[in-house]
Write a protein that holds these residues in place. Structure first.
Motif, PDB file in Angstrom:
ATOM      1  N   MET A   1     -52.774 -26.974   6.807  1.00  0.00           N
ATOM      2  CA  MET A   1     -52.451 -26.444   5.497  1.00  0.00           C
ATOM      3  C   MET A   1     -50.955 -26.191   5.433  1.00  0.00           C
ATOM      4  O   MET A   1     -50.367 -25.667   6.353  1.00  0.00           O
ATOM      5  N   ALA A   2     -50.370 -26.588   4.325  1.00  0.00           N
ATOM      6  CA  ALA A   2     -48.957 -26.314   4.073  1.00  0.00           C
ATOM      7  C   ALA A   2     -48.819 -25.817   2.641  1.00  0.00           C
ATOM      8  O   ALA A   2     -49.580 -26.206   1.755  1.00  0.00           O
ATOM      9  N   VAL A   3     -47.866 -24.947   2.436  1.00  0.00           N
ATOM     10  CA  VAL A   3     -47.530 -24.468   1.099  1.00  0.00           C
ATOM     11  C   VAL A   3     -46.090 -24.862   0.848  1.00  0.00           C
ATOM     12  O   VAL A   3     -45.232 -24.695   1.719  1.00  0.00           O
ATOM     13  N   ARG A   4     -45.837 -25.391  -0.336  1.00  0.00           N
ATOM     14  CA  ARG A   4     -44.469 -25.758  -0.693  1.00  0.00           C
ATOM     15  C   ARG A   4     -44.295 -25.600  -2.194  1.00  0.00           C
ATOM     16  O   ARG A   4     -45.269 -25.517  -2.952  1.00  0.00           O
ATOM     17  N   LYS A   5     -43.027 -25.576  -2.615  1.00  0.00           N
ATOM     18  CA  LYS A   5     -42.745 -25.513  -4.043  1.00  0.00           C
ATOM     19  C   LYS A   5     -43.204 -26.813  -4.695  1.00  0.00           C
ATOM     20  O   LYS A   5     -43.031 -27.898  -4.140  1.00  0.00           O
ATOM     21  N   ALA A   6     -43.781 -26.685  -5.871  1.00  0.00           N
ATOM     22  CA  ALA A   6     -44.212 -27.853  -6.631  1.00  0.00           C
ATOM     23  C   ALA A   6     -42.999 -28.585  -7.185  1.00  0.00           C
ATOM     24  O   ALA A   6     -41.955 -27.982  -7.441  1.00  0.00           O
ATOM     25  N   THR A   7     -43.153 -29.892  -7.356  1.00  0.00           N
ATOM     26  CA  THR A   7     -42.110 -30.718  -7.956  1.00  0.00           C
ATOM     27  C   THR A   7     -42.695 -31.429  -9.175  1.00  0.00           C
ATOM     28  O   THR A   7     -43.915 -31.482  -9.352  1.00  0.00           O
ATOM     29  N   MET A   8     -41.830 -32.018  -9.957  1.00  0.00           N
ATOM     30  CA  MET A   8     -42.299 -32.765 -11.127  1.00  0.00           C
ATOM     31  C   MET A   8     -43.187 -33.940 -10.712  1.00  0.00           C
ATOM     32  O   MET A   8     -44.063 -34.339 -11.472  1.00  0.00           O
TER      33      MET A   8
ATOM     34  N   GLU B   1     -51.401 -27.959   0.352  1.00  0.00           N
ATOM     35  CA  GLU B   1     -51.767 -29.336   0.657  1.00  0.00           C
ATOM     36  C   GLU B   1     -52.065 -29.516   2.133  1.00  0.00           C
ATOM     37  O   GLU B   1     -51.603 -28.758   2.974  1.00  0.00           O
ATOM     38  N   ASP B   2     -52.878 -30.501   2.400  1.00  0.00           N
ATOM     39  CA  ASP B   2     -53.035 -31.048   3.741  1.00  0.00           C
ATOM     40  C   ASP B   2     -52.672 -32.522   3.588  1.00  0.00           C
ATOM     41  O   ASP B   2     -51.509 -32.834   3.435  1.00  0.00           O
ATOM     42  N   ASP B   3     -53.617 -33.410   3.512  1.00  0.00           N
ATOM     43  CA  ASP B   3     -53.288 -34.804   3.196  1.00  0.00           C
ATOM     44  C   ASP B   3     -52.981 -34.975   1.710  1.00  0.00           C
ATOM     45  O   ASP B   3     -52.253 -35.879   1.320  1.00  0.00           O
ATOM     46  N   THR B   4     -53.602 -34.130   0.904  1.00  0.00           N
ATOM     47  CA  THR B   4     -53.395 -34.157  -0.540  1.00  0.00           C
ATOM     48  C   THR B   4     -53.270 -32.724  -1.056  1.00  0.00           C
ATOM     49  O   THR B   4     -53.635 -31.769  -0.366  1.00  0.00           O
ATOM     50  N   ILE B   5     -52.802 -32.584  -2.266  1.00  0.00           N
ATOM     51  CA  ILE B   5     -52.700 -31.269  -2.893  1.00  0.00           C
ATOM     52  C   ILE B   5     -54.101 -30.819  -3.280  1.00  0.00           C
ATOM     53  O   ILE B   5     -54.845 -31.551  -3.928  1.00  0.00           O
ATOM     54  N   TYR B   6     -54.461 -29.611  -2.859  1.00  0.00           N
ATOM     55  CA  TYR B   6     -55.788 -29.086  -3.197  1.00  0.00           C
ATOM     56  C   TYR B   6     -55.747 -27.750  -3.912  1.00  0.00           C
ATOM     57  O   TYR B   6     -56.766 -27.242  -4.368  1.00  0.00           O
ATOM     58  N   GLY B   7     -54.577 -27.150  -4.034  1.00  0.00           N
ATOM     59  CA  GLY B   7     -54.470 -25.873  -4.713  1.00  0.00           C
ATOM     60  C   GLY B   7     -53.104 -25.687  -5.318  1.00  0.00           C
ATOM     61  O   GLY B   7     -52.136 -26.353  -4.934  1.00  0.00           O
TER      62      GLY B   7
END
Length: 142
Positions: A1-8, A57-63
């Motif tokens: 699991m990783a958390v990062r700032k969203a981008t456009m 996200e892990d492989d894809t964004i889930y939250g």
């Protein structure tokens, strides 16, 4: 699991997650909190531009969620209660998932507690699922 700032570049996926969340809210007795169009695309874009929207996200964004250290105007006055403290606080808003992962609020709290331990969160009175999650995370009703 990783958390990062969203981008456009994440916008389409984020919109899909919020659409899924609105559907689940309606199925679980909460049709009014986000209705058919909240949070709106314009609000999501503003949150991205303000660097206050985050994705899990892990492989894809889930939250997805919004986190800010700016004061929340609706928290200026509360009724039938009082805040635990008046220190600067962080606010968690617009929590949603695509349904593939459990416990995302816990992941969010663990991430934002690196910024501040003084957190505030709220939800609609019909959102019993989120109320349960908030209580489970140890928040105190104010």
């Amino acid at each position: 699991m990783a958390v990062r700032k969203a981008t456009m570049q994440d916008l389409d996926t984020i919109l899909e997650i919020y659409a899924y969340a609105r559907k689940q809210m309606k199925l679980n007795g909460n049709p009014n909190q986000w209705g058919d169009n909240r949070p709106g695309k314009d609000v999501i874009i503003k949150d991205i531009e303000n660097e206050e929207l985050f994705v899990l996200e892990d492989d894809t964004i889930y939250g997805v969620f919004m986190f800010t250290m700016k004061g929340e105007p609706t928290y200026q006055v509360i009724y039938e209660g009082k805040w635990i403290g008046d220190d600067q606080y962080g606010t968690i808003h617009k929590v949603a998932s695509n349904g593939t992962h459990k416990g995302i609020l816990h992941e969010i709290v663990m991430f934002v507690e690196k910024t501040t331990k003084h957190l505030r969160i709220d939800t609609h009175h019909d959102n019993h699922i989120m109320q349960h999650c908030i209580t489970k995370e140890g928040f105190t009703y104010c």
